[in-house]
Design a protein around this motif. Sequence first.
Motif, PDB file in Angstrom:
ATOM      1  N   TRP A 244       0.769  -1.246   0.070  1.00 36.36           N
ATOM      2  CA  TRP A 244      -0.030  -0.119  -0.015  1.00 36.36           C
ATOM      3  C   TRP A 244       0.918   1.337   0.008  1.00 36.36           C
ATOM      4  N   ILE A 245       1.872   1.405   0.838  1.00 35.37           N
ATOM      5  CA  ILE A 245       2.892   2.592   0.947  1.00 35.37           C
ATOM      6  C   ILE A 245       3.312   2.642  -0.560  1.00 35.37           C
ATOM      7  N   ALA A 246       3.911   1.602  -1.029  1.00 30.70           N
ATOM      8  CA  ALA A 246       4.530   1.798  -2.648  1.00 30.70           C
ATOM      9  C   ALA A 246       3.695   2.310  -3.470  1.00 30.70           C
ATOM     10  N   HIS A 247       2.197   1.710  -3.456  1.00 30.11           N
ATOM     11  CA  HIS A 247       1.327   2.332  -4.084  1.00 30.11           C
ATOM     12  C   HIS A 247       0.933   3.794  -4.193  1.00 30.11           C
ATOM     13  N   VAL A 248       0.807   4.449  -2.729  1.00 27.73           N
ATOM     14  CA  VAL A 248       0.727   5.848  -2.143  1.00 27.73           C
ATOM     15  C   VAL A 248       1.912   6.435  -3.032  1.00 27.73           C
ATOM     16  N   GLU A 249       3.045   5.896  -2.940  1.00 29.66           N
ATOM     17  CA  GLU A 249       4.239   6.757  -3.385  1.00 29.66           C
ATOM     18  C   GLU A 249       4.205   6.997  -5.034  1.00 29.66           C
ATOM     19  N   ALA A 250       3.709   5.775  -5.416  1.00 30.15           N
ATOM     20  CA  ALA A 250       3.662   5.702  -7.093  1.00 30.15           C
ATOM     21  C   ALA A 250       2.495   6.763  -7.545  1.00 30.15           C
ATOM     22  N   ARG A 251       1.550   6.792  -6.683  1.00 34.02           N
ATOM     23  CA  ARG A 251       0.582   7.949  -7.168  1.00 34.02           C
ATOM     24  C   ARG A 251       0.798   9.286  -6.687  1.00 34.02           C
ATOM     25  N   CYS A 252       1.397   9.336  -5.743  1.00 32.63           N
ATOM     26  CA  CYS A 252       1.617  10.950  -5.389  1.00 32.63           C
ATOM     27  C   CYS A 252       2.697  11.651  -6.140  1.00 32.63           C
ATOM     28  N   ARG A 253       2.472  12.697  -6.689  1.00 29.58           N
ATOM     29  CA  ARG A 253       3.415  13.558  -7.225  1.00 29.58           C
ATOM     30  C   ARG A 253       3.685  14.629  -6.247  1.00 29.58           C
ATOM     31  N   ARG A 254       4.537  14.158  -5.193  1.00 29.46           N
ATOM     32  CA  ARG A 254       4.947  15.014  -4.143  1.00 29.46           C
ATOM     33  C   ARG A 254       5.645  16.310  -4.365  1.00 29.46           C
ATOM     34  N   VAL A 255       5.296  17.284  -3.491  1.00 34.36           N
ATOM     35  CA  VAL A 255       6.058  18.435  -3.670  1.00 34.36           C
ATOM     36  C   VAL A 255       6.477  19.146  -2.472  1.00 34.36           C
TER      37      VAL A 255
END
Length: 390
Positions: A244-255
């Motif tokens: 789940w954490i990997a999915h979140v990091e793949a989806r989120c275009r973090r700034v």
Amino acid sequence: MRPGRIGGAIRAAVRSGVLSCALAGVLLSSVTAARAQVDPRILPLHPAYARNPTCAPVAATIPFDVHEGTRDVALSPSPREMPLNQGESAICFAYAAADMISHRLGRQISPLDVATKTYFADPERLTAIPALRAHLKAHPNWRADIAWSRNAAEMSNIGNPKLLPYFDKIEGGEEDTAALLYNIGGLCEDRDLPSNDGYRYADRTLRALRYRSRLAPRPLCFRSLAGTVPHLRDPRTDTFNAGWIAHVEARCRRVPLPVPLLPVSYRVAANQAEFAALREAGRPPGRRAVARILAMIDYALDHGRVPTIGYSWYLLEDRDPKDPDLHADHASPVIGRRKVGGSCQYRVQDNTGEYCARMREGMREACDNGRVWVDEEALRRTLYSVTYLR
């Protein structure tokens, strides 16, 4: 906030017709609000709290964006008219904290990202953020507070008879802990990780992860889970949660966050159950203690912040006699204040997704698509905590 309210009604009524000019204007202003200007001020650590003497009117708006998770016109009321709601999850704290953070950062933050960091982010990463050093020094127990919040989380037994700590079965958290941990790793907008109606838009991913986790060899070591507490670890769920954490990091275009998130909180009880127990034992929190919460709410609103509060959902809706939840611990942001007659009222933004028509008498008339005006005296009866961002 403790697990309590599992809210959210299934929306089935279909809207017909075209958008009105008025609604189109609301949508345009909502998109603009999604990139609101950020207040660069950091409020003092120890201000002098006092009630606003005139209950002067205040109105705040939580940034809102039209995207996959809020565009569904087959629901009524439309998601574009309602606050983001937790659906059948029991993570109201994450939705309340996300609203508080969204207002502070000027863009709509994903509540599911807030919950993910609350449960699994490594707290030691906070020490590497220069803007937090003074705040952490002023709160020397911050590690213990985070551990307490995580260890107090409960597990839903729905589809989970062994009460295992799967991410989507974990319930409860604290808004101040959630806000502090959200300084880690950059922000994620709700358009990247839609959170409306709880896990609705993540359901396919969660089902796939649950299937794959049953096939994974054990034990495995996951760096992404190393910073959480043993209470949220289990060999049977680690693969799922790391996925789940990997999915979140793949989806989120973090700034990066434009300003640090520095939470201030105060409580007269650990949760709604303790608050109710004190009242039943004839030792309710004193009016001065509850008045301090109201003074902090006023201070936050008067200084351009949206605070969150801990209270009972049964303030807004009558308890079903068959509901096993006796206290309905709940969290919501406060987005407004006004004076009506001689009474000071606060506008509470609910995140259960409940219809106004189903609320108790007096509340349904004061409700507008999940945003409810509540008299101060009514609020005092269950109000036990407040959190705002400096």
